[in-house]
Structure formats: structure tokens, C-alpha cells
Design an enzyme around this catalytic site. Structure first.
Site, PDB file in Angstrom:
ATOM      1  N   ASP A   1       0.859  -1.185   0.000  1.00 32.73           N
ATOM      2  CA  ASP A   1       0.000   0.000   0.000  1.00 32.73           C
ATOM      3  C   ASP A   1       0.894   1.234   0.000  1.00 32.73           C
ATOM      4  O   ASP A   1       1.743   1.387   0.880  1.00 32.73           O
ATOM      5  CB  ASP A   1      -0.886  -0.015   1.248  1.00 32.73           C
ATOM      6  CG  ASP A   1      -2.051   0.959   1.180  1.00 32.73           C
ATOM      7  OD1 ASP A   1      -1.891   2.028   0.544  1.00 32.73           O
ATOM      8  OD2 ASP A   1      -3.107   0.665   1.758  1.00 32.73           O
TER       9      ASP A   1
ATOM     10  N   ARG B   1      -0.279   4.377   0.016  1.00 35.89           N
ATOM     11  CA  ARG B   1      -0.975   5.536   0.562  1.00 35.89           C
ATOM     12  C   ARG B   1      -0.333   5.982   1.874  1.00 35.89           C
ATOM     13  O   ARG B   1       0.129   5.167   2.663  1.00 35.89           O
ATOM     14  CB  ARG B   1      -2.453   5.214   0.799  1.00 35.89           C
ATOM     15  CG  ARG B   1      -3.252   5.033  -0.455  1.00 35.89           C
ATOM     16  CD  ARG B   1      -4.640   4.518  -0.154  1.00 35.89           C
ATOM     17  NE  ARG B   1      -4.599   3.159   0.384  1.00 35.89           N
ATOM     18  CZ  ARG B   1      -5.687   2.445   0.666  1.00 35.89           C
ATOM     19  NH1 ARG B   1      -6.892   2.952   0.451  1.00 35.89           N
ATOM     20  NH2 ARG B   1      -5.575   1.224   1.159  1.00 35.89           N
TER      21      ARG B   1
END
Length: 418
Positions: free
Chosen positions: A329, A331
Site C-alpha cells: 500500500d 498511501r
């Protein structure tokens, strides 16, 4: 064809001893907008610029193509008459805290009002936030009304099944010292990596340490408010919130491999229901497609998941993402609460998210969360059970019991040919 009298003369702002006589200082976090100073990133007057980058985020390249083709006047200045927000938003104490908001400019809302004296002096100050009002027409909301989960009230939910909302578009504006602090890196290191990883797109990151604000060439965020916008800042008023990261395949086209659209639609339904009973709801939509890895990477991962030995199982859900993208991920959710602080939010009574990263970022920013809401099981598509069970097993929030490793191997999605 538009008049396109642009100069062929190129002005470089890449020397650390270069100062423009018309550029305005920015004191991030100052209470008075004139003391804080406007972000001037337009290119109609290069000598007035006090920021790295320019307006329109990821659309800057399209603007350049339009100018190059002769369809767009490079010296155009927008006529902002009658463009102001139809509802009052702020200012709030969070606007004055340089550590609360670092990825957007709250004073970029109605700058023609906030910086009126500077407009009269000829500064080309552009909005980075815009507010309007609209009706939403959503099939899932029609289904909720037919099922009796929602009822028309004539104000929030109209008799024709439309939902009345306030929409807020927010372009990214980065205060680099604050961004670096959130990332726990030195500002100089952040600037160096941004410069290198964008292929040297903005030399000012390296050569102009006096420029502390950047308008990055990325997508914007959008907030949809249900009910009275001013109630968002009142912790005594019930607030339902969904913070949603973009998933074009599901959100727009209804792809059933993930729960993104069902989670988004259920969040909208509950936000409207909260507003109907005197509370307020907000959906904030962030452009972070594919866990900020992009749609191309996401589709490659889908293929790899469905072709791997044993098929697409919950047991191996995250593995293929790491193999293709190099990270599970990409983010970084610590900037995400900035949009919530824009509206003065102090307390969320109902948070629609199973992401611990999002929850931790919101709570870590000083916003209290009372309840966390999961998506109802009946709204999860069959092929998305792989994602859902893998996330539960990985520690995502759920009131349900997690499956064993052996059971996860039995949660399987369709193969790639189906």
C-alpha cells in the site's frame, strides 16, 4: 480560435539568490489571510509567483496542450464574479494551526474575498477550493428508498429520490515543511526525493528553499456534505463520515472484485439518513487509485491474483500486490484528515471505514471517533469476498470473527476467464 499571444521568452526561477520584487511572503498558519499571504502559482505574471508548480494539478498538462494547439490563451485570467461559495465555511481554529493542515489551502476558498486588496493591486490569485450545490441521482439510493431504509423528506431526500448535497472541490496545496514533518523526514530530503522521482520536473525544489509551498501535479479531492455544512464543526451534532479512496473500476463501472462502490454507496445512504434525523454527513473522495499505485498496477495485480497457483484466494490476497508493485500500500493517510480539518470537524460519531490506517490518522490528528461502521454482509459482492476476508485476517476493523489460515485458502474468487 482564442487569442494566444504567449511569449517565447522562458524565465527560469532556479537560482537560490533570485528574488522577485512582487512576490508575497507566506506565513503558514497565520490567522489573518492577508498576514498569511495568498498562494500565487499562476503564470500570467512570473515575477509574482511564490509557490512551486502551478494551478490545476494533474490537468496542467492538458492546459499546456490546449495552449500549444492555440485553443487556450496563455494569459487568460478567470473572471471570478458570482463564483463564490453558496454556503459559509470557516474560518476554524484548525486553519490557524500550521500542523493541522499541510496539504491544502483553506484560504484558497473565495480568495477574491480573502485577498481583495491584493486583487486590486493586480495579483493573479486563483481559487484552489470551490463549493457548489447539486442533486445526486444514484441507483443504490433508489433501492434503499424502495426497501424502506430511506424515506423522502423533501429536503435531504427529494420526492423524486434525488439527494440534495453541498459539493466541495479541493486542489492540493502542500506546505513542504509540514509535509516533511508528517513524513518524519527532513525538508531537504523530501525536496530531493520529490525532484528525483518526478524526473526533475521542478528544479525549484532543490534551488529555491525559500519557496515553501508547492502545488503538486496530482488529482484533487472532493467532499459531499449532507445537511447543514456549518454543523460539521459542532461536536454536539451527530456526524456520519466516509473517507473513500478512488476506485474507478468499482465506483464508476461497478466492477465486483472489490467492495469500494458498495462501501461508498452505503456511506452515502447513511450520511443522508443521519442528516434526515438532524445530524450531518460527509463523504470525502480522495484520488488515490489502487492504493495510490495506479490503475495499471491494480489491473496487473488482478491478473496475477487470478493466475497464481491455487487461484485467487484470501490467503494470498496481499502477496501479489507486493510482487508487482513492490509495496502492499503506497498511501500515506496522515494527510487525509486535512480535508476534515478544513470543515472544523472535531468529532465523528459514525465512521464508515474498516481501515486502521485511516482511523489512526484521523484520531492521531485530534479528531474523536465514537463508532466505526462496517459494510453490511449482504452488500458485499461474491468475488469481493476474497478482499474482505483477507483484510479481516490482516487486522482491518471488523466486529466479526477472523477466518483461520486454512479457511482463508477456501475463500476463492473467479478465475481470469470467467
Amino acid at each position: 480560435m482564442s487569442d494566444n499571444k504567449h511569449s517565447n521568452h522562458v524565465i527560469l526561477a532556479t537560482h537560490n539568490n533570485l528574488r522577485y520584487e512582487r512576490s508575497l511572503p507566506i506565513q503558514w498558519g497565520a490567522k489573518d489571510p492577508l498576514k498569511r499571504g495568498p498562494v500565487v502559482a499562476s503564470i500570467t505574471d512570473p515575477k509574482s509567483r511564490n509557490a512551486i508548480g502551478t494551478h490545476s494539478g494533474s490537468y496542467t498538462v492538458y492546459r499546456a496542450l490546449s495552449i500549444a494547439s492555440g485553443q487556450f490563451a496563455s494569459q487568460h485570467r478567470p473572471d471570478l464574479q458570482n463564483t463564490e461559495s453558496p454556503v459559509k465555511i470557516g474560518p476554524f481554529p484548525q486553519w490557524h494551526d500550521p500542523k493541522k493542515i499541510v496539504s491544502l489551502d483553506p484560504w484558497g476558498l473565495d480568495p477574491q474575498t480573502n485577498f481583495g486588496p491584493l486583487y486590486k493591486k493586480g495579483y493573479d490569485i486563483r481559487p484552489t477550493i470551490a463549493v457548489t450545490q447539486a442533486h445526486l441521482q444514484i441507483p443504490e439510493i433508489h433501492d434503499a428508498l424502495r426497501a424502506g431504509r430511506l424515506k423522502p423528506d423533501g429536503k435531504i431526500v427529494k420526492e423524486n429520490m434525488d439527494i440534495f448535497v453541498t459539493k466541495v472541490a479541493i486542489d492540493p496545496v502542500w506546505y513542504l515543511p509540514g509535509i516533511a514533518e508528517k513524513l518524519k523526514v527532513e525538508e531537504g530530503e523530501l525536496r530531493r526525493i520529490l525532484f528525483q522521482e518526478t524526473g526533475g520536473m521542478y528544479p525549484e525544489l532543490i534551488t529555491r528553499p525559500d519557496l515553501k509551498v508547492m502545488l503538486p501535479p496530482i488529482g484533487s479531492s472532493t467532499a459531499y456534505i449532507f445537511g447543514n455544512a456549518k454543523d460539521l464543526a459542532n461536536p454536539k451534532v451527530e456526524l456520519t463520515c466516509r473517507v473513500h479512496d478512488e476506485c474507478n473500476g468499482s465506483d464508476v463501472f461497478g466492477s465486483d472484485i472489490c467492495t469500494c462502490r458498495p462501501y461508498l454507496m452505503y456511506g452515502i445512504e447513511d450520511a443522508a439518513r443521519t442528516a434526515q434525523r438532524g445530524g450531518v454527513g460527509i463523504i470525502v473522495y480522495y484520488r488515490k487509485e489502487g492504493r495510490a499505485l495506479g490503475e495499471v498496477t491494480k489491473f496487473l495485480v488482478y491478473n496475477a491474483r487470478k493466475r497464481q497457483k491455487g487461484g485467487d484466494t484470501a490467503a494470498n490476497y496481499f502477496l501479489r500486490t507486493e510482487c508487482v508493485a513492490g509495496v502492499e500500500d503506497a498511501r500515506f493517510q496522515e494527510f487525509m484528515p486535512d480535508c476534515l480539518h478544513l470543515f472544523g470537524i472535531q468529532k465523528i460519531h459514525n465512521l464508515h471505514s474498516m481501515s486502521n490506517m485511516k482511523y489512526d490518522a484521523i484520531v492521531g490528528s485530534g479528531i474523536k471517533v465514537v463508532n466505526r461502521i462496517s459494510i453490511p454482509a449482504e452488500l458485499i459482492p461474491a468475488d469481493a469476498q476474497v478482499e474482505m476476508e483477507a483484510k479481516k485476517a490482516a487486522g482491518y476493523f471488523t466486529p466479526e470473527k477472523k477466518k483461520s489460515k486454512q479457511a482463508l485458502k477456501k475463500v476463492k474468487g473467479r478465475n481470469i476467464a470467467e
